[in-house]
Write an enzyme that holds these catalytic residues in place. Structure first.
Site, mmCIF file in Angstrom:
data_model
loop_
_atom_site.group_PDB
_atom_site.id
_atom_site.type_symbol
_atom_site.label_atom_id
_atom_site.label_comp_id
_atom_site.label_asym_id
_atom_site.label_seq_id
_atom_site.Cartn_x
_atom_site.Cartn_y
_atom_site.Cartn_z
ATOM 1 N N THR A 196 0.769 -1.229 -0.081
ATOM 2 C CA THR A 196 -0.096 0.023 -0.083
ATOM 3 C C THR A 196 0.766 1.123 -0.064
ATOM 4 O O THR A 196 1.849 1.256 0.603
ATOM 5 C CB THR A 196 -0.824 -0.027 1.136
ATOM 6 O OG1 THR A 196 -1.778 -1.152 1.020
ATOM 7 C CG2 THR A 196 -1.587 1.413 1.505
ATOM 8 N N GLY A 226 -10.907 -1.761 3.240
ATOM 9 C CA GLY A 226 -9.831 -1.495 4.376
ATOM 10 C C GLY A 226 -9.817 -0.111 4.948
ATOM 11 O O GLY A 226 -11.048 0.612 4.699
ATOM 12 N N GLY A 248 -1.410 -1.512 6.863
ATOM 13 C CA GLY A 248 -1.231 -2.576 7.730
ATOM 14 C C GLY A 248 -2.607 -3.108 7.708
ATOM 15 O O GLY A 248 -3.299 -2.839 6.673
ATOM 16 N N THR A 249 -2.983 -3.972 8.457
ATOM 17 C CA THR A 249 -4.262 -4.708 8.434
ATOM 18 C C THR A 249 -5.358 -3.955 8.790
ATOM 19 O O THR A 249 -5.649 -3.524 9.830
ATOM 20 C CB THR A 249 -4.177 -6.049 9.325
ATOM 21 O OG1 THR A 249 -3.126 -6.803 8.840
ATOM 22 C CG2 THR A 249 -5.375 -6.723 9.232
HETATM 23 N N1 ASP Z 1 -4.246 -0.958 4.900
HETATM 24 C C1 ASP Z 1 -4.348 -1.829 3.720
HETATM 25 C C2 ASP Z 1 -5.837 -2.371 3.868
HETATM 26 O O1 ASP Z 1 -6.157 -2.999 5.002
HETATM 27 C C3 ASP Z 1 -3.520 -2.676 3.271
HETATM 28 C C4 ASP Z 1 -1.830 -2.449 3.671
HETATM 29 O O2 ASP Z 1 -1.743 -1.377 4.145
HETATM 30 O O3 ASP Z 1 -1.210 -3.394 3.436
HETATM 31 O O4 ASP Z 1 -6.415 -2.498 2.949
#
Ligand code: ASP
Length: 332
Positions: A196, A226, A248-249
């Site tokens: 990302t 997300g 992130g997640t």
């Molecule tokens: N934050 C992004 C999402 O959850 C993914 C990532 O940053 O790796 O869609």
């Protein structure tokens, strides 16, 4: 509405290219230098806008457009796949001077999702558009449209196959006309979802802004969205505090409204930017089991990053500080 800005003679820009399990042993020297070069190209594009006195929003769009075209990153070309084998892209942008914001989720045909987010902000009366409606708005706005196969990379497809096999889900057919986007993708580190991209910038008029663009997470289903396009979670900017972009997640970042929470600590508790970022990432996010990081700038030129993973592709630069690029946790 315009929030006050203090014209400065300085400018600053901080960029991320995703956070996650990124360890030295996993990256060859060639892969590592490909990422560092990609980050450098991106931040230099933003810095070129800011040195000329350009707006933070323009610096963000220029930087992110480059990263969306770079198959190394999980944004635009090089995005991860949904369980159905599609690329559904999310992006957001926010102007710290006016609190205007634009976001899109689940879009499938716009070459530069960040530019569509900006059109939503500037040319519609809304903040967030999704899926088919957002695709239609993009066409109406005359933004460059591409075939879904434009976003395809072999390594993201392999990551999808691995994910689906582990989950016992069927492997969908590849998108029509799928061809690996570029040879640099072969240099990419084989990972699930990292990549990302996001930018926070301060311009010489004293305005800050933030933007984020992503393909989301590998194997996402049911129209999952997300944090990246959620204003206050993955993206936020206000001249009264700071500009933040997260990676992130996303599920954890949404629950904590991470980007706005950092800005609130700066605004209401008078915390320094780095301390506020660490409070939210190292303490609050870690406490709920979330993983990832953020980059940020403040109107007085403070720059910060914080992440609780083993790595985050990152770069910072200002009028007075030369470019600094990092990948692993033990780098500055
Ligand atoms: N934050 C992004 C999402 O959850 C993914 C990532 O940053 O790796 O869609």
């Amino acid at each position: 509405m315009k929030l006050p800005a203090q014209a400065t003679s300085t400018w600053a820009i901080v960029v991320h290219g995703g956070a996650g399990v990124i360890e030295r042993k996993d990256l060859s020297a060639e892969q590592e230098s490909a990422y560092r070069a990609g980050m450098n190209r991106a931040i230099q594009a933003g810095a070129a806008v800011l040195t000329k006195g350009g707006a933070a929003l323009d610096a963000i769009e220029a930087t992110i457009q480059l990263m969306e075209d770079d198959p190394l990153f999980n944004a635009g070309r090089g995005a991860v796949f949904t369980a159905e084998g599609r690329n559904e892209l999310d992006a957001a942008i926010m102007d710290g001077q006016t609190l205007a914001a634009g976001a899109v989720a689940g879009i499938t045909r716009t070459r530069h999702p960040i530019s569509l987010a900006r059109r939503v902000m500037e040319k519609s009366s809304h903040v967030m558009l999704i899926s088919a409606g957002a695709d239609t708005f993009s066409k109406e706005q005359g933004l460059e449209q591409v075939e879904p196969a434009w976003f395809y990379t072999e390594r993201r497809w392999r990551a999808l196959e691995t994910f689906l096999k582990e989950k016992g889900l069927p492997i969908p057919p590849k998108p029509a006309g799928a061809r690996d986007a570029s040879t640099t993708a072969n240099l990419a580190h084989d990972e699930g979802k990292k990549g990302t991209v996001g930018v926070a910038a301060l311009d010489m008029s004293g305005n800050i802004a933030a933007g984020t663009s992503t393909g989301g997470t590998t194997g996402k289903r049911w129209g999952r969205v997300g944090d990246s396009p959620i204003i206050g979670a993955g993206t936020y900017a206000s001249n009264t505090s700071c500009a933040v972009s997260a990676t992130g997640t996303g599920e954890y970042f949404i629950r904590l409204a991470v980007a706005r929470e950092i800005c609130s600590l700066v605004e209401h508790k008078g915390m320094k930017l780095q301390a506020a970022a660490d409070e939210v990432i190292q303490k609050q996010l870690t406490a709920i089991g979330g993983d990832g990081g953020i980059i940020a700038v403040a109107p007085d030129g403070q720059m910060a990053w914080s992440f609780n993973t083993s790595g985050m592709y990152r770069a910072r630069m200002s009028k007075d500080q030369p470019v600094l690029i990092g990948i692993y946790k033990d780098e500055k």
